[in-house]
Scaffold this motif. Structure first.
Motif, PDB file in Angstrom:
ATOM      1  N   ILE A  34     -48.957 -18.029  33.485  1.00  0.00           N
ATOM      2  CA  ILE A  34     -49.224 -16.899  32.589  1.00  0.00           C
ATOM      3  C   ILE A  34     -50.292 -17.246  31.553  1.00  0.00           C
ATOM      4  O   ILE A  34     -51.070 -16.381  31.132  1.00  0.00           O
ATOM      5  CB  ILE A  34     -47.923 -16.454  31.886  1.00  0.00           C
ATOM      6  N   SER A  35     -50.353 -18.509  31.147  1.00  0.00           N
ATOM      7  CA  SER A  35     -51.338 -18.912  30.137  1.00  0.00           C
ATOM      8  C   SER A  35     -52.769 -18.763  30.650  1.00  0.00           C
ATOM      9  O   SER A  35     -53.723 -18.743  29.858  1.00  0.00           O
ATOM     10  CB  SER A  35     -51.090 -20.367  29.710  1.00  0.00           C
ATOM     11  N   GLU A  36     -52.939 -18.652  31.965  1.00  0.00           N
ATOM     12  CA  GLU A  36     -54.271 -18.503  32.546  1.00  0.00           C
ATOM     13  C   GLU A  36     -54.714 -17.045  32.649  1.00  0.00           C
ATOM     14  O   GLU A  36     -55.859 -16.768  33.005  1.00  0.00           O
ATOM     15  CB  GLU A  36     -54.311 -19.154  33.931  1.00  0.00           C
ATOM     16  N   LEU A  37     -53.816 -16.115  32.358  1.00  0.00           N
ATOM     17  CA  LEU A  37     -54.172 -14.691  32.398  1.00  0.00           C
ATOM     18  C   LEU A  37     -55.007 -14.378  31.166  1.00  0.00           C
ATOM     19  O   LEU A  37     -54.633 -14.716  30.042  1.00  0.00           O
ATOM     20  CB  LEU A  37     -52.910 -13.829  32.454  1.00  0.00           C
ATOM     21  N   SER A  38     -56.139 -13.709  31.368  1.00  0.00           N
ATOM     22  CA  SER A  38     -57.172 -13.662  30.333  1.00  0.00           C
ATOM     23  C   SER A  38     -57.110 -12.471  29.385  1.00  0.00           C
ATOM     24  O   SER A  38     -57.842 -12.421  28.417  1.00  0.00           O
ATOM     25  CB  SER A  38     -58.556 -13.685  31.001  1.00  0.00           C
ATOM     26  N   SER A  39     -56.232 -11.502  29.647  1.00  0.00           N
ATOM     27  CA  SER A  39     -56.217 -10.318  28.790  1.00  0.00           C
ATOM     28  C   SER A  39     -54.823  -9.712  28.737  1.00  0.00           C
ATOM     29  O   SER A  39     -53.951 -10.028  29.551  1.00  0.00           O
ATOM     30  CB  SER A  39     -57.207  -9.268  29.323  1.00  0.00           C
ATOM     31  N   LYS A  40     -54.624  -8.818  27.780  1.00  0.00           N
ATOM     32  CA  LYS A  40     -53.355  -8.099  27.673  1.00  0.00           C
ATOM     33  C   LYS A  40     -53.121  -7.253  28.925  1.00  0.00           C
ATOM     34  O   LYS A  40     -51.986  -7.083  29.370  1.00  0.00           O
ATOM     35  CB  LYS A  40     -53.357  -7.210  26.433  1.00  0.00           C
ATOM     36  N   GLU A  41     -54.208  -6.726  29.476  1.00  0.00           N
ATOM     37  CA  GLU A  41     -54.093  -5.906  30.688  1.00  0.00           C
ATOM     38  C   GLU A  41     -53.562  -6.740  31.851  1.00  0.00           C
ATOM     39  O   GLU A  41     -52.671  -6.300  32.586  1.00  0.00           O
ATOM     40  CB  GLU A  41     -55.450  -5.312  31.054  1.00  0.00           C
ATOM     41  N   GLU A  42     -54.089  -7.949  32.026  1.00  0.00           N
ATOM     42  CA  GLU A  42     -53.617  -8.823  33.101  1.00  0.00           C
ATOM     43  C   GLU A  42     -52.165  -9.220  32.904  1.00  0.00           C
ATOM     44  O   GLU A  42     -51.380  -9.216  33.855  1.00  0.00           O
ATOM     45  CB  GLU A  42     -54.480 -10.084  33.189  1.00  0.00           C
ATOM     46  N   ARG A  43     -51.821  -9.569  31.659  1.00  0.00           N
ATOM     47  CA  ARG A  43     -50.439  -9.968  31.386  1.00  0.00           C
ATOM     48  C   ARG A  43     -49.477  -8.809  31.604  1.00  0.00           C
ATOM     49  O   ARG A  43     -48.357  -8.987  32.085  1.00  0.00           O
ATOM     50  CB  ARG A  43     -50.326 -10.530  29.967  1.00  0.00           C
ATOM     51  N   ALA A  44     -49.928  -7.590  31.286  1.00  0.00           N
ATOM     52  CA  ALA A  44     -49.103  -6.404  31.507  1.00  0.00           C
ATOM     53  C   ALA A  44     -48.899  -6.159  33.002  1.00  0.00           C
ATOM     54  O   ALA A  44     -47.778  -5.868  33.451  1.00  0.00           O
ATOM     55  CB  ALA A  44     -49.749  -5.183  30.856  1.00  0.00           C
ATOM     56  N   LYS A  45     -49.967  -6.271  33.764  1.00  0.00           N
ATOM     57  CA  LYS A  45     -49.880  -6.049  35.212  1.00  0.00           C
ATOM     58  C   LYS A  45     -48.957  -7.082  35.856  1.00  0.00           C
ATOM     59  O   LYS A  45     -48.117  -6.746  36.692  1.00  0.00           O
ATOM     60  CB  LYS A  45     -51.272  -6.119  35.836  1.00  0.00           C
ATOM     61  N   HIS A  46     -49.113  -8.326  35.446  1.00  0.00           N
ATOM     62  CA  HIS A  46     -48.249  -9.384  35.975  1.00  0.00           C
ATOM     63  C   HIS A  46     -46.791  -9.118  35.601  1.00  0.00           C
ATOM     64  O   HIS A  46     -45.879  -9.272  36.426  1.00  0.00           O
ATOM     65  CB  HIS A  46     -48.691 -10.752  35.431  1.00  0.00           C
ATOM     66  N   ALA A  47     -46.563  -8.687  34.364  1.00  0.00           N
ATOM     67  CA  ALA A  47     -45.204  -8.457  33.882  1.00  0.00           C
ATOM     68  C   ALA A  47     -44.496  -7.363  34.671  1.00  0.00           C
ATOM     69  O   ALA A  47     -43.332  -7.510  35.068  1.00  0.00           O
ATOM     70  CB  ALA A  47     -45.231  -8.092  32.396  1.00  0.00           C
ATOM     71  N   VAL A  48     -45.187  -6.248  34.907  1.00  0.00           N
ATOM     72  CA  VAL A  48     -44.528  -5.145  35.613  1.00  0.00           C
ATOM     73  C   VAL A  48     -44.334  -5.480  37.089  1.00  0.00           C
ATOM     74  O   VAL A  48     -43.304  -5.140  37.687  1.00  0.00           O
ATOM     75  CB  VAL A  48     -45.297  -3.814  35.419  1.00  0.00           C
ATOM     76  N   LEU A  49     -45.296  -6.183  37.694  1.00  0.00           N
ATOM     77  CA  LEU A  49     -45.138  -6.568  39.097  1.00  0.00           C
ATOM     78  C   LEU A  49     -44.016  -7.587  39.267  1.00  0.00           C
ATOM     79  O   LEU A  49     -43.226  -7.502  40.219  1.00  0.00           O
ATOM     80  CB  LEU A  49     -46.452  -7.131  39.646  1.00  0.00           C
ATOM     81  N   LEU A  50     -43.914  -8.535  38.336  1.00  0.00           N
ATOM     82  CA  LEU A  50     -42.835  -9.518  38.415  1.00  0.00           C
ATOM     83  C   LEU A  50     -41.481  -8.846  38.213  1.00  0.00           C
ATOM     84  O   LEU A  50     -40.510  -9.172  38.909  1.00  0.00           O
ATOM     85  CB  LEU A  50     -43.047 -10.619  37.373  1.00  0.00           C
ATOM     86  N   SER A  51     -41.414  -7.880  37.307  1.00  0.00           N
ATOM     87  CA  SER A  51     -40.165  -7.132  37.101  1.00  0.00           C
ATOM     88  C   SER A  51     -39.782  -6.350  38.354  1.00  0.00           C
ATOM     89  O   SER A  51     -38.608  -6.278  38.728  1.00  0.00           O
ATOM     90  CB  SER A  51     -40.303  -6.178  35.910  1.00  0.00           C
TER      91      SER A  51
END
Length: 200
Positions: A34-51
């Motif tokens: 997760i620390s390699e994700l470069s923006s809030k948008e990327e972290r949001a996309k990762h979060a919803v897909l992981l959920s």
């Protein structure tokens, strides 16, 4: 400068198969740092897909640690589909924590914010989640309304077995409220559909 990291294409690829192969999606998503994700948008996309992947693999989470980046970002950003999914999985977490009132509120917002989304499968799941909650409260009229929302969405998604399940549950709800005339057209539809039901 490119606002996305090297993981953006991976996330987009996972999104294309997560519904059909949630186990494979979960493996890929958990391998992303997760620390390699470069923006809030990327972290949001990762979060919803992981959920999504966790939920589809029957791994229940009672807290918002994973989904929170999506909740924060998609409140004011993102597409109708992003909002639909985020509010749905927020509701699922509330359900896991036993807060059914907050869960139902999230499901209502999910359908409103996601009204223009083409993700009919998630819309159907939202309606069916509402049905399950109303069923536990013996709210038969609300149950029927939820199932009449879910059924055509499952049908549109090509999920014929789920569509048939909804129709049979509508019969059950009308029967429980002793409205046999209301149940009759759905009984007849069930008779016509049962032969098309595929075995698991």
């Amino acid at each position: 400068c490119n606002r996305h990291s090297e993981h953006w294409n991976t996330l987009s690829n996972v999104e294309s198969y997560i519904v059909e192969h949630p186990d494979s999606a979960l493996i890929v998503l958990e391998q992303i740092d997760i620390s390699e994700l470069s923006s809030k948008e990327e972290r949001a996309k990762h979060a919803v897909l992981l959920s999504m992947a966790l939920d589809k693999n029957y791994i229940d989470k009672p807290d918002f640690e994973i989904l929170q980046p999506a909740i924060d970002y998609y409140e004011d950003n993102g597409s109708a589909t992003d909002k639909l999914r985020t509010y749905f999985y927020q509701g699922r977490i509330y359900q896991n924590a036993g807060d059914n009132d907050s869960a139902m509120e999230c499901f209502i917002i999910a359908l409103s914010e996601g009204a223009t989304s083409e993700d009919t499968k998630t819309k159907a799941r939202v309606c069916f989640a509402q049905f399950r909650m109303n069923y536990s409260l013996y709210e038969w009229d609300n149950c029927i309304e939820n199932l009449l929302c879910a059924a055509p969405l499952y049908k549109e998604s090509g999920l014929n077995n789920y569509y048939i399940d909804c129709i049979s549950l509508i019969v059950n709800c009308y029967t429980l409220k002793k409205d046999y005339s209301g149940a009759e057209p759905y009984v007849n539809e069930c008779k016509q559909l049962i032969g098309s039901m595929s075995l698991p």
